[in-house]
Write a protein that holds these residues in place. Structure first.
Motif, mmCIF file in Angstrom:
data_model
loop_
_atom_site.group_PDB
_atom_site.id
_atom_site.type_symbol
_atom_site.label_atom_id
_atom_site.label_comp_id
_atom_site.label_asym_id
_atom_site.label_seq_id
_atom_site.Cartn_x
_atom_site.Cartn_y
_atom_site.Cartn_z
ATOM 1 N N THR A 1 0.846 -1.195 0.000
ATOM 2 C CA THR A 1 0.000 0.000 0.000
ATOM 3 C C THR A 1 0.885 1.250 0.000
ATOM 4 O O THR A 1 2.045 1.202 0.383
ATOM 5 C CB THR A 1 -0.945 0.033 1.208
ATOM 6 O OG1 THR A 1 -0.180 0.155 2.421
ATOM 7 C CG2 THR A 1 -1.803 -1.219 1.270
ATOM 8 N N VAL B 1 -7.243 3.297 1.542
ATOM 9 C CA VAL B 1 -7.000 2.205 2.503
ATOM 10 C C VAL B 1 -7.909 2.305 3.722
ATOM 11 O O VAL B 1 -8.057 1.336 4.480
ATOM 12 C CB VAL B 1 -5.529 2.160 2.957
ATOM 13 C CG1 VAL B 1 -4.615 1.793 1.806
ATOM 14 C CG2 VAL B 1 -5.092 3.464 3.629
ATOM 15 N N THR C 1 -5.665 -2.966 6.295
ATOM 16 C CA THR C 1 -4.686 -3.659 5.446
ATOM 17 C C THR C 1 -4.181 -4.917 6.128
ATOM 18 O O THR C 1 -4.101 -5.990 5.509
ATOM 19 C CB THR C 1 -3.496 -2.728 5.135
ATOM 20 O OG1 THR C 1 -3.970 -1.485 4.616
ATOM 21 C CG2 THR C 1 -2.555 -3.370 4.126
#
Length: 250
Positions: free
Chosen positions: A12, A60, A113
């Motif tokens: 990410t 995210v 995540t």
């Protein structure tokens, strides 16, 4: 160089800074497939690497994004929890919306995540590295939101390591101090200095004042440390934070 042949890796914050440097490092270390996430869709689309790329523009912090991304993770081998934002303000003057913006990306986004990665790794194990910060260890004026988010992230990594061990999932963090990345552009002190004397000179000036070794890290240097912690060379390392700060926290 640790080998990542046949591995699938999620990163990410992959379109710039440490995330992009890590993507380049892992692709050239043999990764078969990279799942790259970033909120900057245009920058993500410009990435060109010698492996299969799944480019997922998104936020995210958005649980629905991760529900949809699960289809791309499959049997995930590794993950780099790197997406983050910065900001600077004293507590008494801190805007609450800005506090929530930083915490929501750096902590809520990291949690989502981690959760997605650990679910994808549960069947056969894997390894995860989160990008923390030395500001989560050493308090400095003006870093309340950023430092608090990174201190919490380092503790979250420890909890994740303990929970993931039964499924052979290792979880660690790296905590740089200054790294020459675009995140500094959001720091007013740096932005003003860079406008006056140039970015390179501004980095050098701050690094000399802040670190015993007298310099900041490059994104490539942090990428090599992330790769080590992800790799089989660190097979017994879990629940730790590698402090890579030039002596800043001494």
């Amino acid at each position: 160089m640790p080998a990542f042949t046949h591995r699938t890796i999620l990163i990410t914050g992959a379109a710039s800074g440490i995330g992009l440097a890590t993507a380049h490092h892992l692709a050239h270390a043999g990764a078969a497939r990279l799942v790259l996430v970033d909120s900057d869709a245009d920058a993500l689309a410009r990435i060109d690497l010698p492996c299969t790329l799944d480019l997922l523009p998104g936020d995210v912090r958005d649980e629905a994004f991760w529900d949809n991304a699960a289809a791309y993770l499959g049997d995930l081998d590794h993950a780099v929890v790197n997406a983050g934002v910065a900001g600077a303000s004293g507590i008494a003057d801190h805007d609450f919306a800005e506090w929530r913006r930083i915490l929501s990306v750096n902590l809520d986004g990291a949690f989502l995540t981690l959760r997605a990665a650990m679910r994808a790794m549960k069947r056969r194990g894997g390894s995860i590295v989160a990008t923390a910060s030395a500001t989560g260890i050493k308090p400095e004026p003006g870093t309340a939101a950023y430092g608090a988010s990174k201190a919490a992230l380092m503790h979250l990594v420890k909890v994740a390591a303990k929970e993931g061990a039964a499924s052979n999932i290792r979880v660690n963090a790296v905590a740089p101090a200054g790294v020459e990345t675009p995140v500094w552009d959001a720091v007013p002190m740096f932005a003003a200095s860079a406008a006056e004397i140039g970015r390179d000179a501004a980095f050098a000036e701050i690094a000399r004042a802040a670190t015993p070794l007298g310099r900041f890290a490059s994104a490539d240097e942090i990428a090599t440390q992330i790769a080590f912690l992800l790799s089989d060379n660190a097979a017994l390392v879990t629940g730790t934070t590698l402090v890579s700060d030039g002596g800043y926290t001494l």
